[in-house]
Design an enzyme around this catalytic site. Structure first.
Site, short mmCIF file in Angstrom:
data_model
loop_
_atom_site.label_atom_id
_atom_site.label_comp_id
_atom_site.label_asym_id
_atom_site.label_seq_id
_atom_site.Cartn_x
_atom_site.Cartn_y
_atom_site.Cartn_z
N GLY A 40 1.43 -1.54 -0.32
CA GLY A 40 0.30 0.19 -0.19
C GLY A 40 0.78 1.39 0.47
O GLY A 40 0.50 2.15 -0.43
N ASP A 98 -7.31 -0.13 6.82
CA ASP A 98 -7.48 -1.44 7.03
C ASP A 98 -6.30 -2.72 7.36
O ASP A 98 -6.73 -3.36 6.82
CB ASP A 98 -8.38 -1.76 6.44
CG ASP A 98 -9.50 -3.22 7.10
OD1 ASP A 98 -9.76 -4.04 6.23
OD2 ASP A 98 -9.39 -3.71 7.68
N SER A 99 -5.29 -2.04 7.77
CA SER A 99 -4.20 -2.75 8.10
C SER A 99 -4.12 -2.99 9.20
O SER A 99 -4.80 -3.18 10.03
CB SER A 99 -2.82 -0.75 7.62
OG SER A 99 -3.17 -0.66 9.43
N THR A 100 -2.53 -4.15 9.18
CA THR A 100 -2.77 -4.65 10.58
C THR A 100 -1.95 -3.62 10.92
O THR A 100 -1.72 -2.16 10.87
CB THR A 100 -1.61 -6.06 10.13
OG1 THR A 100 -0.09 -5.25 8.33
CG2 THR A 100 -2.07 -7.22 9.74
N ASP A 101 -1.52 -4.23 12.79
CA ASP A 101 -0.60 -2.42 13.52
C ASP A 101 0.80 -2.77 12.65
O ASP A 101 1.05 -3.89 12.33
CB ASP A 101 -0.39 -3.83 15.34
CG ASP A 101 -2.00 -4.02 15.28
OD1 ASP A 101 -2.70 -5.27 15.81
OD2 ASP A 101 -2.52 -2.21 16.15
N PRO A 140 4.24 -6.23 7.92
CA PRO A 140 4.97 -6.15 6.82
C PRO A 140 3.56 -5.15 6.81
O PRO A 140 3.81 -3.22 6.19
CB PRO A 140 3.73 -6.63 5.81
CG PRO A 140 3.03 -7.28 6.90
CD PRO A 140 4.20 -7.23 7.09
N1 SAM Z 1 -9.21 -5.22 10.73
C1 SAM Z 1 -7.77 -6.05 10.93
C2 SAM Z 1 -7.30 -4.61 12.50
O1 SAM Z 1 -7.68 -3.87 12.75
O2 SAM Z 1 -5.95 -5.24 12.80
C3 SAM Z 1 -7.22 -5.44 9.69
C4 SAM Z 1 -7.84 -6.56 8.85
S1 SAM Z 1 -7.15 -6.57 7.85
C5 SAM Z 1 -6.75 -8.69 7.81
C6 SAM Z 1 -4.81 -6.34 7.38
C7 SAM Z 1 -4.84 -6.54 6.45
O3 SAM Z 1 -3.59 -5.37 6.17
C8 SAM Z 1 -4.38 -7.72 5.56
O4 SAM Z 1 -4.84 -8.22 4.60
C9 SAM Z 1 -2.34 -7.29 5.53
O5 SAM Z 1 -2.16 -8.75 4.27
C10 SAM Z 1 -2.72 -6.03 4.94
N2 SAM Z 1 -1.53 -5.31 4.94
C11 SAM Z 1 -0.10 -5.39 5.60
N3 SAM Z 1 0.85 -4.47 5.20
C12 SAM Z 1 0.41 -3.92 4.44
C13 SAM Z 1 0.95 -3.34 3.49
N4 SAM Z 1 2.14 -2.40 3.38
N5 SAM Z 1 0.46 -3.25 2.27
C14 SAM Z 1 -1.10 -3.31 1.77
N6 SAM Z 1 -1.47 -3.94 3.01
C15 SAM Z 1 -1.37 -4.47 3.83
#
Ligand code: SAM
Length: 286
Positions: free
Chosen positions: A144, A161-164, A168
């Site tokens: 992203g 809507d990312s991970t913490d 990544p």
């Molecule tokens: N609702 C969750 C939360 O609040 O922690 C997040 C849900 S979703 C599963 C998080 C998504 O962010 C994952 O699918 C992960 O692969 C994606 N993600 C993490 N780092 C990213 C990046 N640099 N670019 C795009 N997507 C990313």
């Protein structure tokens, strides 16, 4: 970091001095993608639970409290959002909520890990609920941060809507990333971000707000409550290029809500406005 393990339980490794544990009634999947370890299990109270590198991402039982507030607050506040961008969101829940708005004409979703999408379609189909087949959805598999550094048409709403900010996801919490998001917002555009649970991760919110303060005319955060994002209310970052969206009166939000005709389980127009009222300990983090 040594995390206590308990046979048959998922003990979340997010905080060094605090963990939550969920009983695994049945493990459905456990495998490493190119980026992170994906795992899904069933729990009697929360239904199917998705974890990435052991951290709870979403559960069937309480995901609506997060996805509804991160999607509908900016879209109803904007009032005329046609182009929406989701960064992350691999489970499909955010795309599902965005695309419930018939007024949204295009939704770009930028997810780094195709494995999360394929896997969520198979094991958590209720989250995306067909969103991946919606002709308005443009799915881009890339980082992203790299996507935001490029050029492209502006968006009315950008949802991170990312991970913490570990692994990544870390690049999605930097001032440079936020500045690139602002550059891709339309005139009255709004950026909203997943900013963790302030009681447990207060520095995350403070860092994001320090960047938003320099970038946006209107900046701050609002709150939602998600039981499996343990430790109290969860902060959702808010940055807008104009103050208009924040000052929408309840009567107008109600009109927009009624016109959209979307059956909600968490979002209400009154809660939309109330969510921006912060307890003192969170306000002090801004
Ligand atoms: N609702 C969750 C939360 O609040 O922690 C997040 C849900 S979703 C599963 C998080 C998504 O962010 C994952 O699918 C992960 O692969 C994606 N993600 C993490 N780092 C990213 C990046 N640099 N670019 C795009 N997507 C990313």
């Amino acid at each position: 970091m040594t995390i206590p393990q308990a046979e048959g339980w998922t003990v979340e490794p997010l905080h060094k001095e605090y963990s939550q544990a969920l009983l695994e009634d049945r493990v459905l999947y456990d495998s490493k993608t190119g980026h992170q370890r994906l795992r899904v299990f069933e729990n009697a109270r929360f239904g199917r639970v998705l974890t990435l590198d052991g951290v709870i991402q979403t559960t069937e039982g309480d995901e609506f409290m997060y996805h509804e507030m991160l999607a509908h607050v900016p879209i109803f506040a904007h009032g005329a959002a046609k182009r929406v961008l989701i960064i992350g969101g691999g489970d499909g829940g955010m795309a599902r909520e965005v695309l419930r708005h018939k007024t949204v004409e295009h939704c770009t979703m930028v997810e780094i890990d195709a494995g999360v999408i394929e896997f969520s379609k198979e094991f958590l189909p209720g989250l995306s609920n067909g969103a991946f087949d919606d002709p308005r959805l443009d799915l881009v598999i890339t980082d992203g941060a790299a996507f935001m550094a490029g050029q492209g048409e502006p968006y009315d709403v950008i949802i991170v809507d990312s991970t913490d900010p570990i692994g990544p996801g870390e690049v999605l919490f930097t001032p440079e990333f936020y500045a690139n998001c602002k550059a891709r917002l339309s005139e009255d555009g709004i950026l909203v971000t997943q900013n963790g649970v302030p009681f447990m991760q207060g520095d995350e919110l403070s860092k994001t707000m320090a960047a938003f303060r320099t970038l946006f005319v209107d900046w701050g955060c609002y709150l939602t409550h998600v039981p499996t994002y343990a430790g109290g209310p969860m902060a959702l970052g808010w940055g807008s290029r104009s103050g208009k969206a924040r000052d929408v009166p309840l009567a107008v939000l109600q009109q927009r809500f009624d016109a959209a005709g979307i059956a909600m389980r968490y979002y209400t127009p009154a809660l939309h406005l109330g969510a921006f009222a912060l307890p003192a300990y969170i306000a002090r983090l801004l």
